[in-house]
Design an enzyme around this catalytic site. Sequence first.
Site, short mmCIF file in Angstrom:
data_model
loop_
_atom_site.label_atom_id
_atom_site.label_comp_id
_atom_site.label_asym_id
_atom_site.label_seq_id
_atom_site.Cartn_x
_atom_site.Cartn_y
_atom_site.Cartn_z
N CYS A 25 54.39 45.62 37.36
CA CYS A 25 54.57 45.47 38.80
C CYS A 25 53.40 45.96 39.61
CB CYS A 25 55.79 46.27 39.25
SG CYS A 25 57.24 45.88 38.30
N GLY A 51 53.15 40.82 39.93
CA GLY A 51 54.57 40.56 39.81
C GLY A 51 55.00 39.49 40.78
N ASN A 126 55.81 51.13 38.92
CA ASN A 126 55.08 50.24 38.02
C ASN A 126 54.90 50.98 36.71
OD1 ASN A 126 51.54 49.49 37.66
ND2 ASN A 126 53.26 48.43 36.73
N GLY A 127 55.40 50.39 35.64
CA GLY A 127 55.25 51.02 34.34
C GLY A 127 56.49 50.80 33.51
N TYR A 266 42.56 41.82 31.73
CA TYR A 266 43.34 40.73 32.29
C TYR A 266 44.10 41.08 33.56
CZ TYR A 266 47.27 37.54 32.90
OH TYR A 266 48.18 36.68 33.44
P1 AMP Z 1 49.66 32.75 25.27
O1 AMP Z 1 49.66 31.34 25.74
O2 AMP Z 1 51.03 33.26 24.99
O3 AMP Z 1 48.70 33.02 24.15
O4 AMP Z 1 49.18 33.62 26.52
C1 AMP Z 1 47.83 33.90 26.68
C2 AMP Z 1 47.42 33.63 28.09
O5 AMP Z 1 48.28 34.34 28.98
C3 AMP Z 1 46.00 34.10 28.32
O6 AMP Z 1 45.28 33.00 28.81
C4 AMP Z 1 46.10 35.20 29.34
O7 AMP Z 1 45.29 34.90 30.47
C5 AMP Z 1 47.55 35.28 29.75
N1 AMP Z 1 48.13 36.61 29.45
C6 AMP Z 1 47.69 37.56 28.63
N2 AMP Z 1 48.50 38.63 28.64
C7 AMP Z 1 49.49 38.37 29.48
C8 AMP Z 1 50.62 39.09 29.94
N3 AMP Z 1 50.90 40.30 29.51
N4 AMP Z 1 51.41 38.51 30.83
C9 AMP Z 1 51.14 37.30 31.24
N5 AMP Z 1 50.09 36.56 30.87
C10 AMP Z 1 49.27 37.08 30.00
#
Ligand code: AMP
Length: 493
Positions: A25, A51, A126-127, A266
């Site tokens: 969040c 979020g 957040n956490g 990210y």
């Molecule tokens: P996936 O398609 O499941 O491999 O998700 C990877 C993609 O989601 C990457 O392009 C990241 O930019 C993004 N991503 C990475 N970690 C997260 C996260 N914790 N929550 C949401 N999106 C994520």
Amino acid sequence: MSDRLSTHPFVGNDRVDDDHLGEECGVFGIIGDAEAAAHTSLGLHALQHRGQEAAGIVSFDGVQFHSHRGMGHVSENFASEAVMDRLKGNMAIGHTRYATTGETILRNVQPLFAELDTGGFSIAHNGNLTNALTLRNELKRRGCLFQSTSDTEVVIHLMAISEETTFEDRLIDALRQIEGAYSFVGLMNGALIGARDPLGVRPLVLGKSGNSHVLASETCALDIIGAEYVRDVDAGEVVIITHEGVRSLKPFPKQHPRFCIFEYIYFARPDSVAEGHSVYDVRKKIGAQLAAESAVDCDVVVPVPDSGVPAALGYAAAARVPFEYGIIRNHYVGRTFIQPTDKTRNLGVKRKHNPNRDVLEGKRVVLVDDSIVRGTTSKKIVEMVRQAGATEVHMRISSPPTAHPCFFGIDTPDYDKLLAHQYDVPAMAKLLGVDSLAFISIDGLYKALGEAKRDMGHPQFCDACFTGDYPLPLTDRNAGTQPKQLSLLTERV
Ligand code: AMP
């Protein structure tokens, strides 16, 4: 600050149904500002990337607390004058929420509010608290009546039953019992409160604008209201901010901080500065390091937008290869992973990205993305780039393989859904259909951050998602009380 407050009535819109345990969040708080709620909504808007499921603001006008919480984006909830007019007072806190459990019925959007012995108190978090369920079961046995399934509510009950007398001591008493990663903002009569866990895993910064003080998850939320950055709240620090100024408490024994390294990779916005590092600059350096470790002959470097852009810029500059927008992102759809099922998630990728054929046709392409979680995004993107005529597709990832779930507030699926937990790099390359695949090394990542290697003394970051080295106890998980890590990246049918 008074530690004995009269009862303050709570005026709010209806509670929204929710059913979740942990969160990823954004939080914001402001005091001493005639337009506290309006500025909080702007701050939350800047934190929208943290979020997107729900948003809430609680304000205090010296007599009453006012609240508005709802599902959806900040702009969907705080655009109406009638709503903003109701959020009176010169202090407010707010929350953007991204639930990490997959239940369908929703019951509580933060900030939460409770009437304590010491007066009204509102809190946003957040956490993720890793002993929340253990504490919750114990509190329930002692007669506490929970209104929600949020781990944040545990803090309120711990404060409510504390033997301490002052608000401050009750808060510290509660914080001493919780485990996990947290950045809290809180509001009580006449004071804005901020607290960060003893390892400082999740971010929280302090800012100032004229006579008002601000707390926010990221500096981009200070920028949007023209507040200046003062400093990061320290790991383990509690700040109590009144109209008289900022008071700092350090109730925990000092430990080496372990800020979340994934915020740099990210999660944080690139225009934020976290723990003294520009997120954008770090991402470019990671890209350059990635090129130094695994450059490959190619014609063009293409980012997976938007999160892959800064690392791709760094990679292209270091490898002396043209950087091009070979994939165009439609900004009018939400993040892909917010789609609940595999089927709709796949659709989401198609809605979100389109190949820029001219850039890709007949080219040897290096695709740069920040991470591979389940591999859904990468697989689709690679297919798309090949269909657009690329002769070779090489994938470079600006994080080490995500082989372990995060239990500290970043939304990742459990082990069985993590591609890097199930497969080694060559097997992943085959599955994704790329000519080559490389991830930055963990030492390279630390180098890009200008820090010593992680094995020299203590690691400076929480990097558990890559290493499995969890710096905080996983009490609920080890006790078997925590359900399997639920996530927006897992299916919700
Ligand atoms: P996936 O398609 O499941 O491999 O998700 C990877 C993609 O989601 C990457 O392009 C990241 O930019 C993004 N991503 C990475 N970690 C997260 C996260 N914790 N929550 C949401 N999106 C994520």
